[in-house]
Design a protein around this motif. Structure first.
Motif, PDB file in Angstrom:
ATOM      1  N   UNK A  37      70.673  -2.514  57.354  1.00  0.00           N
ATOM      2  CA  UNK A  37      70.306  -1.617  58.453  1.00  0.00           C
ATOM      3  C   UNK A  37      71.330  -0.508  58.677  1.00  0.00           C
ATOM      4  N   UNK A  38      72.503  -0.632  58.052  1.00  0.00           N
ATOM      5  CA  UNK A  38      73.550   0.380  58.173  1.00  0.00           C
ATOM      6  C   UNK A  38      74.178   0.598  56.800  1.00  0.00           C
ATOM      7  N   UNK A  39      74.061   1.823  56.274  1.00  0.00           N
ATOM      8  CA  UNK A  39      73.524   3.069  56.816  1.00  0.00           C
ATOM      9  C   UNK A  39      71.994   3.023  56.948  1.00  0.00           C
ATOM     10  N   UNK A  40      71.462   3.876  57.789  1.00  0.00           N
ATOM     11  CA  UNK A  40      70.018   3.984  57.939  1.00  0.00           C
ATOM     12  C   UNK A  40      69.432   4.737  56.746  1.00  0.00           C
ATOM     13  N   UNK A  41      68.219   4.353  56.360  1.00  0.00           N
ATOM     14  CA  UNK A  41      67.610   4.990  55.187  1.00  0.00           C
ATOM     15  C   UNK A  41      67.353   6.476  55.417  1.00  0.00           C
ATOM     16  N   UNK A  42      67.231   6.892  56.670  1.00  0.00           N
ATOM     17  CA  UNK A  42      67.020   8.313  56.961  1.00  0.00           C
ATOM     18  C   UNK A  42      68.219   9.158  56.551  1.00  0.00           C
ATOM     19  N   UNK A  43      69.385   8.525  56.377  1.00  0.00           N
ATOM     20  CA  UNK A  43      70.594   9.273  56.006  1.00  0.00           C
ATOM     21  C   UNK A  43      70.557   9.757  54.562  1.00  0.00           C
ATOM     22  N   UNK A  44      69.557   9.332  53.774  1.00  0.00           N
ATOM     23  CA  UNK A  44      69.441   9.812  52.397  1.00  0.00           C
ATOM     24  C   UNK A  44      68.870  11.226  52.328  1.00  0.00           C
ATOM     25  N   UNK A  45      68.170  11.674  53.353  1.00  0.00           N
ATOM     26  CA  UNK A  45      67.584  13.015  53.352  1.00  0.00           C
ATOM     27  C   UNK A  45      68.672  14.067  53.235  1.00  0.00           C
ATOM     28  N   UNK A  46      68.499  14.994  52.311  1.00  0.00           N
ATOM     29  CA  UNK A  46      69.468  16.059  52.095  1.00  0.00           C
ATOM     30  C   UNK A  46      70.563  15.719  51.113  1.00  0.00           C
ATOM     31  N   UNK A  47      70.659  14.476  50.707  1.00  0.00           N
ATOM     32  CA  UNK A  47      71.682  14.082  49.737  1.00  0.00           C
ATOM     33  C   UNK A  47      71.214  14.392  48.319  1.00  0.00           C
ATOM     34  N   UNK A  48      72.204  14.499  47.429  1.00  0.00           N
ATOM     35  CA  UNK A  48      71.928  14.742  46.015  1.00  0.00           C
ATOM     36  C   UNK A  48      72.018  13.431  45.252  1.00  0.00           C
ATOM     37  N   UNK A  49      71.042  13.186  44.395  1.00  0.00           N
ATOM     38  CA  UNK A  49      71.060  11.967  43.593  1.00  0.00           C
ATOM     39  C   UNK A  49      72.195  12.048  42.577  1.00  0.00           C
ATOM     40  N   UNK A  50      73.013  11.011  42.560  1.00  0.00           N
ATOM     41  CA  UNK A  50      74.129  10.934  41.627  1.00  0.00           C
ATOM     42  C   UNK A  50      73.769  10.109  40.416  1.00  0.00           C
ATOM     43  N   UNK A  51      74.744   9.419  39.834  1.00  0.00           N
ATOM     44  CA  UNK A  51      74.463   8.607  38.639  1.00  0.00           C
ATOM     45  C   UNK A  51      73.585   7.404  38.962  1.00  0.00           C
ATOM     46  N   UNK A  52      72.802   7.005  37.967  1.00  0.00           N
ATOM     47  CA  UNK A  52      71.943   5.825  38.082  1.00  0.00           C
ATOM     48  C   UNK A  52      72.437   4.795  37.078  1.00  0.00           C
ATOM     49  N   UNK A  53      72.721   3.598  37.546  1.00  0.00           N
ATOM     50  CA  UNK A  53      73.277   2.546  36.701  1.00  0.00           C
ATOM     51  C   UNK A  53      72.552   1.244  37.016  1.00  0.00           C
ATOM     52  N   UNK A  54      73.048   0.156  36.441  1.00  0.00           N
ATOM     53  CA  UNK A  54      72.500  -1.159  36.744  1.00  0.00           C
ATOM     54  C   UNK A  54      73.631  -2.167  36.828  1.00  0.00           C
ATOM     55  N   UNK A  55      73.359  -3.249  37.554  1.00  0.00           N
ATOM     56  CA  UNK A  55      74.241  -4.413  37.633  1.00  0.00           C
ATOM     57  C   UNK A  55      73.347  -5.614  37.350  1.00  0.00           C
ATOM     58  N   UNK A  56      73.409  -6.164  36.137  1.00  0.00           N
ATOM     59  CA  UNK A  56      72.485  -7.220  35.785  1.00  0.00           C
ATOM     60  C   UNK A  56      71.061  -6.725  35.912  1.00  0.00           C
ATOM     61  N   UNK A  57      70.265  -7.342  36.786  1.00  0.00           N
ATOM     62  CA  UNK A  57      68.877  -6.938  37.009  1.00  0.00           C
ATOM     63  C   UNK A  57      68.728  -6.016  38.219  1.00  0.00           C
ATOM     64  N   UNK A  58      69.829  -5.576  38.808  1.00  0.00           N
ATOM     65  CA  UNK A  58      69.793  -4.662  39.943  1.00  0.00           C
ATOM     66  C   UNK A  58      69.855  -3.217  39.462  1.00  0.00           C
ATOM     67  N   UNK A  59      68.955  -2.378  39.954  1.00  0.00           N
ATOM     68  CA  UNK A  59      68.992  -0.944  39.720  1.00  0.00           C
ATOM     69  C   UNK A  59      69.835  -0.311  40.818  1.00  0.00           C
ATOM     70  N   UNK A  60      70.758   0.578  40.448  1.00  0.00           N
ATOM     71  CA  UNK A  60      71.683   1.201  41.387  1.00  0.00           C
ATOM     72  C   UNK A  60      71.510   2.717  41.309  1.00  0.00           C
ATOM     73  N   UNK A  61      70.925   3.311  42.357  1.00  0.00           N
ATOM     74  CA  UNK A  61      70.768   4.765  42.452  1.00  0.00           C
ATOM     75  C   UNK A  61      71.789   5.269  43.463  1.00  0.00           C
ATOM     76  N   UNK A  62      72.723   6.108  43.013  1.00  0.00           N
ATOM     77  CA  UNK A  62      73.768   6.628  43.886  1.00  0.00           C
ATOM     78  C   UNK A  62      73.340   7.966  44.487  1.00  0.00           C
TER      79      UNK A  62
END
Length: 291
Positions: A37-62
């Motif tokens: 719940x923290x950070x709120x998902x609304x805080x992604x608006x206006x951000x730039x997508x960074x690198x995309x990686x994985x941790x095992x079976x987890x997808x990680x979008x920065x």
């Protein structure tokens, strides 16, 4: 269930589509899927997508902010989750919350990705965090089996420490080795010609055989998935499985029938000729039903 090769393919497909793009919105439709719940998902608006990686079976979008502070969207697709790319803005939904859509990322030109989950058993997990290690299951992951530090000697140490633990369960334990699930553990053990119920503690020759099977099975799957769109990955995986999901069919190696052992919420498949010296393993669910 998407495993290491499929998540690896999603990283490769999404990276050129998303990295460097600006987010218009991120909306969660299935609130049960959102685990933070923290950070709120609304805080992604206006951000730039960074690198995309994985941790095992987890997808990680920065996502990078104006002050270079970074957020991470960690997605575990579980049994029936998936990622779908959209080239254009979505049509307004007439029944929000009633379909498979769990969350939607919209870029500034209307394109983006939908995170979906089929079926009624919901176990998709979405975390928005400042550091991937804030997700307990990510922090506790074992070594990546395709990482440079995962050598045969490292595997030998893992197996020796596990003692009489059954090898099938060990391969699926994300805290021991990250990224291998039910399907690829069946495939690895078939390639290694090992019983799924064999103890983890084994001789040097068997360790070498198992290590080679892990590497070849996962790397071959990644090579086959290279360049495929997310919509093609599930069928590609299914079409190349040797034993998993093929109960009652012929083993492509020896021609024997592929057998199944069922559990309360899962099953495994194997070839008795290739893996257990011709001896069928007891199907414990069926045995209980016949009593």
């Amino acid at each position: 269930m998407p495993e290491l090769p499929e998540v690896h393919a999603l990283v490769n497909d999404l990276s050129p589509r998303l990295s460097g793009r600006v987010v218009a919105s991120f909306d969660v439709v299935s609130f049960a899927a959102l685990k933070t719940f923290d950070p709120q998902v609304s805080s992604l608006a206006g951000r730039t997508v960074g690198p995309i990686t994985r941790h095992g079976k987890y997808l990680d979008i920065a996502f990078d902010g104006v002050d270079h502070d970074r957020l991470h969207l960690l997605i575990h697709l579980a049994r029936a989750g998936w990622i779908r790319w959209r080239d254009s803005a979505p049509k307004p939904s007439t029944a929000p919350g009633r379909g498979p859509l769990a969350a939607r990322l919209v870029l500034d030109d209307g394109s983006g990705v939908d995170i979906t989950e089929a079926g009624t058993k919901k176990s998709l997990a979405i975390h928005l965090v400042r550091d991937a290690a804030e997700v307990p299951r990510v922090a506790s992951l074992g070594p990546d089996p395709l990482g440079p530090d995962f050598t045969e000697s490292v595997l030998a140490g893992i197996l020796a420490g596990a003692g009489r633990t059954q090898i099938k369960g060990l391969l699926r334990n994300q805290a021991i080795i990250a990224g291998i699930g039910n399907a690829y553990s069946d495939e690895i053990l078939h390639t290694a010609r090992m019983s799924p119920f064999a103890p983890a503690s084994m001789g040097p020759g068997e360790v070498s055989r198992l290590y080679a099977a892990i590497q070849s099975t996962l790397r071959d799957a990644i090579a086959r998935a290279d360049g495929l769109a997310p919509s093609e990955l599930k069928q590609e995986k299914k079409s190349h499985l040797q034993v998993h999901g093929r109960a009652g069919q012929q083993c492509p190696v020896c021609g024997d029938v592929v057998r199944q052992v069922r559990f309360a919420d899962s099953s495994l498949e194997y070839c008795a000729t290739c893996q257990t010296g011709g001896k069928p393993l007891a199907d414990r669910v069926l045995s209980r039903l016949l009593k």
